[in-house]
Design a protein around this motif. Structure first.
Motif, PDB file in Angstrom:
ATOM      1  N   THR A   1       0.839  -1.198   0.000  1.00 17.90           N
ATOM      2  CA  THR A   1       0.000   0.000   0.000  1.00 17.90           C
ATOM      3  C   THR A   1       0.880   1.256   0.000  1.00 17.90           C
ATOM      4  OG1 THR A   1      -0.150   0.061   2.427  1.00 17.90           O
ATOM      5  CG2 THR A   1      -1.891  -1.133   1.235  1.00 17.90           C
ATOM      6  N   PHE A   2       0.407   2.264  -0.719  1.00 18.73           N
ATOM      7  CA  PHE A   2       1.090   3.551  -0.776  1.00 18.73           C
ATOM      8  C   PHE A   2       0.047   4.666  -0.658  1.00 18.73           C
ATOM      9  CE2 PHE A   2       3.774   0.606  -3.064  1.00 18.73           C
ATOM     10  CZ  PHE A   2       5.060   0.923  -2.633  1.00 18.73           C
ATOM     11  N   THR A   3       0.421   5.733   0.017  1.00 18.88           N
ATOM     12  CA  THR A   3      -0.455   6.900   0.126  1.00 18.88           C
ATOM     13  C   THR A   3       0.316   8.123  -0.339  1.00 18.88           C
ATOM     14  OG1 THR A   3      -1.627   5.953   2.029  1.00 18.88           O
ATOM     15  CG2 THR A   3      -1.825   8.332   1.687  1.00 18.88           C
ATOM     16  N   ILE A   4      -0.262   8.868  -1.269  1.00 12.82           N
ATOM     17  CA  ILE A   4       0.386  10.071  -1.777  1.00 12.82           C
ATOM     18  C   ILE A   4      -0.584  11.248  -1.709  1.00 12.82           C
ATOM     19  CG2 ILE A   4       1.891   8.767  -3.310  1.00 12.82           C
ATOM     20  CD1 ILE A   4       0.124   9.660  -5.630  1.00 12.82           C
TER      21      ILE A   4
ATOM     22  N   ASP B   1       0.878  15.078  -6.148  1.00 14.63           N
ATOM     23  CA  ASP B   1       2.247  14.576  -6.095  1.00 14.63           C
ATOM     24  C   ASP B   1       2.445  13.444  -7.117  1.00 14.63           C
ATOM     25  OD1 ASP B   1       2.826  16.350  -4.147  1.00 14.63           O
ATOM     26  OD2 ASP B   1       2.878  14.908  -2.495  1.00 14.63           O
ATOM     27  N   SER B   2       3.694  13.107  -7.377  1.00  8.24           N
ATOM     28  CA  SER B   2       4.006  12.052  -8.339  1.00  8.24           C
ATOM     29  C   SER B   2       4.087  10.697  -7.647  1.00  8.24           C
ATOM     30  CB  SER B   2       5.332  12.349  -9.042  1.00  8.24           C
ATOM     31  OG  SER B   2       5.272  13.574  -9.739  1.00  8.24           O
ATOM     32  N   VAL B   3       3.750   9.659  -8.394  1.00  4.71           N
ATOM     33  CA  VAL B   3       3.914   8.287  -7.912  1.00  4.71           C
ATOM     34  C   VAL B   3       5.348   7.861  -8.190  1.00  4.71           C
ATOM     35  CG1 VAL B   3       3.071   5.919  -8.043  1.00  4.71           C
ATOM     36  CG2 VAL B   3       1.522   7.821  -8.493  1.00  4.71           C
ATOM     37  N   SER B   4       5.953   7.207  -7.228  1.00  2.00           N
ATOM     38  CA  SER B   4       7.338   6.763  -7.401  1.00  2.00           C
ATOM     39  C   SER B   4       7.457   5.791  -8.570  1.00  2.00           C
ATOM     40  CB  SER B   4       7.834   6.076  -6.126  1.00  2.00           C
ATOM     41  OG  SER B   4       9.119   5.517  -6.335  1.00  2.00           O
ATOM     42  N   THR B   5       8.516   5.976  -9.338  1.00  2.00           N
ATOM     43  CA  THR B   5       8.811   5.056 -10.440  1.00  2.00           C
ATOM     44  C   THR B   5      10.059   4.222 -10.144  1.00  2.00           C
ATOM     45  OG1 THR B   5      10.077   6.796 -11.553  1.00  2.00           O
ATOM     46  CG2 THR B   5       7.755   6.571 -12.164  1.00  2.00           C
ATOM     47  N   GLU B   6      10.550   4.289  -8.909  1.00  2.00           N
ATOM     48  CA  GLU B   6      11.729   3.526  -8.500  1.00  2.00           C
ATOM     49  C   GLU B   6      11.304   2.127  -8.071  1.00  2.00           C
ATOM     50  OE1 GLU B   6      14.781   4.609  -8.817  1.00  2.00           O
ATOM     51  OE2 GLU B   6      14.119   6.585  -9.525  1.00  2.00           O
TER      52      GLU B   6
ATOM     53  N   SER C   1      -0.103   3.183 -14.633  1.00  2.00           N
ATOM     54  CA  SER C   1      -0.915   3.944 -15.587  1.00  2.00           C
ATOM     55  C   SER C   1      -2.328   4.216 -15.082  1.00  2.00           C
ATOM     56  CB  SER C   1      -0.975   3.211 -16.933  1.00  2.00           C
ATOM     57  OG  SER C   1      -1.550   1.923 -16.776  1.00  2.00           O
ATOM     58  N   GLU C   2      -2.835   3.377 -14.179  1.00  2.00           N
ATOM     59  CA  GLU C   2      -4.204   3.562 -13.692  1.00  2.00           C
ATOM     60  C   GLU C   2      -4.305   4.607 -12.587  1.00  2.00           C
ATOM     61  OE1 GLU C   2      -6.126  -0.001 -12.534  1.00  2.00           O
ATOM     62  OE2 GLU C   2      -5.734  -1.059 -14.417  1.00  2.00           O
ATOM     63  N   VAL C   3      -3.176   5.064 -12.067  1.00  2.00           N
ATOM     64  CA  VAL C   3      -3.184   5.991 -10.933  1.00  2.00           C
ATOM     65  C   VAL C   3      -3.360   7.424 -11.436  1.00  2.00           C
ATOM     66  CG1 VAL C   3      -1.949   6.838  -8.911  1.00  2.00           C
ATOM     67  CG2 VAL C   3      -1.669   4.450  -9.646  1.00  2.00           C
ATOM     68  N   ASP C   4      -4.440   8.068 -10.998  1.00  2.00           N
ATOM     69  CA  ASP C   4      -4.700   9.466 -11.335  1.00  2.00           C
ATOM     70  C   ASP C   4      -4.333  10.317 -10.127  1.00  2.00           C
ATOM     71  OD1 ASP C   4      -5.589  11.949 -12.062  1.00  2.00           O
ATOM     72  OD2 ASP C   4      -7.647  11.342 -12.501  1.00  2.00           O
ATOM     73  N   THR C   5      -3.183  10.953 -10.181  1.00  3.62           N
ATOM     74  CA  THR C   5      -2.689  11.692  -9.024  1.00  3.62           C
ATOM     75  C   THR C   5      -3.426  13.011  -8.795  1.00  3.62           C
ATOM     76  OG1 THR C   5      -0.973  12.743 -10.380  1.00  3.62           O
ATOM     77  CG2 THR C   5      -0.391  10.692  -9.241  1.00  3.62           C
ATOM     78  N   PHE C   6      -4.315  13.379  -9.710  1.00  2.55           N
ATOM     79  CA  PHE C   6      -5.061  14.626  -9.553  1.00  2.55           C
ATOM     80  C   PHE C   6      -6.533  14.392  -9.190  1.00  2.55           C
ATOM     81  CE2 PHE C   6      -1.401  15.976 -12.034  1.00  2.55           C
ATOM     82  CZ  PHE C   6      -1.049  17.142 -11.381  1.00  2.55           C
ATOM     83  N   THR C   7      -6.820  13.151  -8.795  1.00  3.51           N
ATOM     84  CA  THR C   7      -8.173  12.828  -8.340  1.00  3.51           C
ATOM     85  C   THR C   7      -8.075  11.953  -7.095  1.00  3.51           C
ATOM     86  OG1 THR C   7      -9.007  12.885 -10.618  1.00  3.51           O
ATOM     87  CG2 THR C   7     -10.386  11.805  -8.956  1.00  3.51           C
TER      88      THR C   7
ATOM     89  N   THR D   1       0.735  -6.814  -6.763  1.00  4.62           N
ATOM     90  CA  THR D   1      -0.323  -5.800  -6.846  1.00  4.62           C
ATOM     91  C   THR D   1      -0.184  -4.831  -5.679  1.00  4.62           C
ATOM     92  OG1 THR D   1      -1.831  -7.362  -7.921  1.00  4.62           O
ATOM     93  CG2 THR D   1      -2.809  -5.394  -6.943  1.00  4.62           C
ATOM     94  N   TYR D   2      -0.390  -3.545  -5.960  1.00  4.95           N
ATOM     95  CA  TYR D   2      -0.236  -2.505  -4.950  1.00  4.95           C
ATOM     96  C   TYR D   2      -1.473  -1.606  -4.935  1.00  4.95           C
ATOM     97  CZ  TYR D   2       4.597  -3.965  -5.547  1.00  4.95           C
ATOM     98  OH  TYR D   2       5.743  -4.713  -5.654  1.00  4.95           O
ATOM     99  N   GLU D   3      -1.824  -1.177  -3.762  1.00  2.00           N
ATOM    100  CA  GLU D   3      -2.940  -0.239  -3.594  1.00  2.00           C
ATOM    101  C   GLU D   3      -2.366   1.157  -3.374  1.00  2.00           C
ATOM    102  OE1 GLU D   3      -5.645   0.289   0.088  1.00  2.00           O
ATOM    103  OE2 GLU D   3      -6.705  -1.163  -1.179  1.00  2.00           O
ATOM    104  N   VAL D   4      -2.680   2.069  -4.286  1.00  3.67           N
ATOM    105  CA  VAL D   4      -2.188   3.443  -4.207  1.00  3.67           C
ATOM    106  C   VAL D   4      -3.373   4.367  -3.894  1.00  3.67           C
ATOM    107  CG1 VAL D   4      -0.996   5.317  -5.380  1.00  3.67           C
ATOM    108  CG2 VAL D   4      -0.382   2.936  -5.880  1.00  3.67           C
TER     109      VAL D   4
END
Length: 234
Positions: A31-34, A38-43, A63-69, A85-88
């Motif tokens: 799980t990740f919370t941003i 903000d940008s999602v890590s690509t590392e 690609s499915e992560v919309d950082t502006f919503t 699988t990760y939950e962002v």
């Protein structure tokens, strides 16, 4: 012997080439919370650990992560026969910003002013911002307008709230005063081509400032003294 050596070398090369695919990796977190915007890590190191040469054949899909919503999204990592699988979760914990009129704001006593009169600009990544105003000396607490029937200085508190419930408070000092009175106005009945001094008989006074005749001006944009007609002089 040469054949054996070549075969051994070939086998080693095959094993080495397959290692990145077959050596398993370990999921670091699921799980990740941003923060919104903000940008999602690509590392890859933030998602998996283990045999680093294997990272060359590891695919991260965000690609499915919309950082502006605001919302919860799914990211994936593919490595050989492994799928992670990760939950962002995108959250909004940032209060909106509000740009108000500059200082030295004067309001007329007994006149109602909507909140929009004082607000120049709002901004929030989440979209809509609701602005309310309050002052303990004014009766209409946190309503959509400002009103006072008593002259004086007031500190207005503006509450800017976004759709996620984040709220920021801004203050603005305003002065409530009575408008001056103007006397000497009259109606003119003239022949076309006559020249007029609209301020000839005008006087203005104010309870606080006294004689303010020098501050009186006219708006005669709609008046044409060369043509017959009825016009409004402001």
């Amino acid at each position: 012997i040469v054949g054996i050596i070549l075969a051994s070398v070939a086998a080693v090369l095959v094993i080495v080439s397959l290692l990145p695919f077959v050596v398993p990796l370990k999921q670091v977190a699921n799980t990740f919370t941003i923060e919104l915007g903000d940008s999602v890590s690509t590392e890859l190191e933030d998602y998996v650990s283990g045999f680093k040469p294997g990272f060359w054949v590891t695919k991260l899909d965000i690609s499915e992560v919309d950082t502006f919503t605001v919302g919860t999204y799914t990211a994936t990592v593919e490595h050989g026969f492994q799928d992670f699988t990760y939950e962002v979760t995108v959250v909004d914990t940032t209060a909106p910003t509000l740009t108000l009129l500059s200082e030295d704001v004067y309001l007329k006593e007994g006149e109602m002013y909507p909140v929009s009169y004082f607000v120049e600009k709002t901004f929030d990544l989440g979209g809509e911002v609701t602005v309310t105003v309050s002052d303990i000396a004014m009766p209409d607490y946190k309503k959509g307008y400002v009103y006072s029937d008593k002259s004086g200085q007031y500190t207005l508190r503006f509450y800017a709230k976004d759709v996620s419930g984040n709220e920021a408070v801004y203050t603005l000092l305003v002065t409530v005063d009575t408008p001056p009175t103007i006397i000497g106005m009259k109606e003119y009945y003239i022949a076309p081509g006559t020249t007029l001094n609209y301020l000839e008989f005008i006087k203005a006074s104010d309870i606080v400032d006294g004689d303010v005749t020098a501050n009186v001006y006219t708006n005669a944009e709609g008046v044409d003294l060369s043509k017959v007609g009825e016009y409004e002089l402001i």
